[in-house]
Design a protein around this motif. Sequence first.
Motif, mmCIF file in Angstrom:
data_model
loop_
_atom_site.group_PDB
_atom_site.id
_atom_site.type_symbol
_atom_site.label_atom_id
_atom_site.label_comp_id
_atom_site.label_asym_id
_atom_site.label_seq_id
_atom_site.Cartn_x
_atom_site.Cartn_y
_atom_site.Cartn_z
ATOM 1 N N GLY A 87 -21.841 48.518 8.653
ATOM 2 C CA GLY A 87 -21.981 49.951 8.903
ATOM 3 C C GLY A 87 -23.016 50.340 9.940
ATOM 4 O O GLY A 87 -22.825 51.294 10.675
ATOM 5 N N GLY A 88 -24.124 49.616 10.014
ATOM 6 C CA GLY A 88 -25.195 50.027 10.931
ATOM 7 C C GLY A 88 -24.980 49.626 12.379
ATOM 8 O O GLY A 88 -25.755 50.012 13.257
ATOM 9 N N ARG A 89 -23.929 48.879 12.676
ATOM 10 C CA ARG A 89 -23.814 48.306 14.030
ATOM 11 C C ARG A 89 -23.549 49.325 15.128
ATOM 12 O O ARG A 89 -24.037 49.178 16.251
ATOM 13 N N GLY A 90 -22.779 50.379 14.811
ATOM 14 C CA GLY A 90 -22.452 51.365 15.843
ATOM 15 C C GLY A 90 -23.693 52.095 16.331
ATOM 16 O O GLY A 90 -23.931 52.209 17.544
ATOM 17 N N LYS A 91 -24.510 52.532 15.373
ATOM 18 C CA LYS A 91 -25.734 53.272 15.718
ATOM 19 C C LYS A 91 -26.703 52.353 16.470
ATOM 20 O O LYS A 91 -27.312 52.740 17.474
ATOM 21 N N ARG A 92 -26.832 51.129 15.997
ATOM 22 C CA ARG A 92 -27.700 50.160 16.670
ATOM 23 C C ARG A 92 -27.242 49.959 18.117
ATOM 24 O O ARG A 92 -28.057 49.897 19.034
ATOM 25 N N ALA A 93 -25.926 49.851 18.327
ATOM 26 C CA ALA A 93 -25.412 49.621 19.688
ATOM 27 C C ALA A 93 -25.774 50.787 20.610
ATOM 28 O O ALA A 93 -26.143 50.581 21.773
ATOM 29 N N MET A 94 -25.706 52.011 20.089
ATOM 30 C CA MET A 94 -26.062 53.161 20.936
ATOM 31 C C MET A 94 -27.548 53.139 21.268
ATOM 32 O O MET A 94 -27.948 53.441 22.386
ATOM 33 N N GLU A 95 -28.361 52.726 20.315
ATOM 34 C CA GLU A 95 -29.806 52.620 20.585
ATOM 35 C C GLU A 95 -30.101 51.496 21.583
ATOM 36 O O GLU A 95 -30.981 51.629 22.443
ATOM 37 N N MET A 96 -29.347 50.401 21.495
ATOM 38 C CA MET A 96 -29.520 49.313 22.471
ATOM 39 C C MET A 96 -29.204 49.824 23.870
ATOM 40 O O MET A 96 -29.919 49.546 24.842
#
Length: 271
Positions: A87-96
């Motif tokens: 679940g957390g991967r999408g938000k993490r990708a935008m922050e990256m």
Amino acid sequence: MVSDGTLTPEELASRAKANGVELWSLTDHDEIGGQRRAAQAARAQGLKYITGTEISVTFANTTVHIVGLGFDDEDPRMLQGLHDTRGGRGKRAMEMSDDLARVGIHGAYEGALKFVGNPELISRTHFARHLVESGVCKDTSEVFRKYLTEGKPGFVPHRWATLRDAVTWITQTGGVAVVAHPGRYNFTPNEEFALFSEFKAHGGQGVEVVTGSHTPQEYLKYADAAREFSLAASCGSDFHSPDESRVDLGSLPRLPADLTPVWELVPDRIR
Ligand code: AMP
Ligand code: MN
């Protein structure tokens, strides 16, 4: 297909067979959607198969991978646990992507998405492929060296599953849990002792000794760790793609003969 490898399960099975592999497991990151296809592809090749996944865990502020082998890939407890950690991967990708934009690399999120097969599983590898394709770096290992790793632009710390959760999902669904490539974490001896001790306390039973992510000296070091902690030993190529992986399927040396191979702990789970 469902995480960050570039070949299909059928291509992997035929490559494994051609390279002399006897028992194969497809271990996508935090995802088991490819298991059925992989098992069928293995059967078509006359190759033995055991279910697999590689679960991302946060331990001592570090991302540690726990491989699960031989679990029931239809068990709702495993499916739900993995769904939650993805679940957390999408938000993490935008922050990256935002972090990379601060050093002048724009549009990395959109670029990485072009390489993503499973919308729930955008990983650093997809960013790496985009940065190579767009000419920022010459290969993916340069990307990880300059970006996307601790202290470098594009690295976003993330809290994955706990060690206890990952080991529990695997063991309660009939599988064996394995610490993946321990040589990669740069742990101090104390941290490594804590990892193996807590892992065992939660019911973990194996350690990856021979892997594409270890040097030959690390094979010896983690064979000793297996003996010291009474853990069974595993062997994994960490093969992602013919263009990116140092080690091909079926090309690693055998495990030391005195160690118990992890798959011997779950003989009924081999298909
Ligand atoms: P993620 O799950 O998004 O953190 O991405 C993990 C992926 O990054 C795994 O497939 C690793 O093999 C890959 N990876 C991590 N560190 C490196 C590195 N130094 N060089 C190449 N690939 C790496
Ligand atoms: Mn991977």
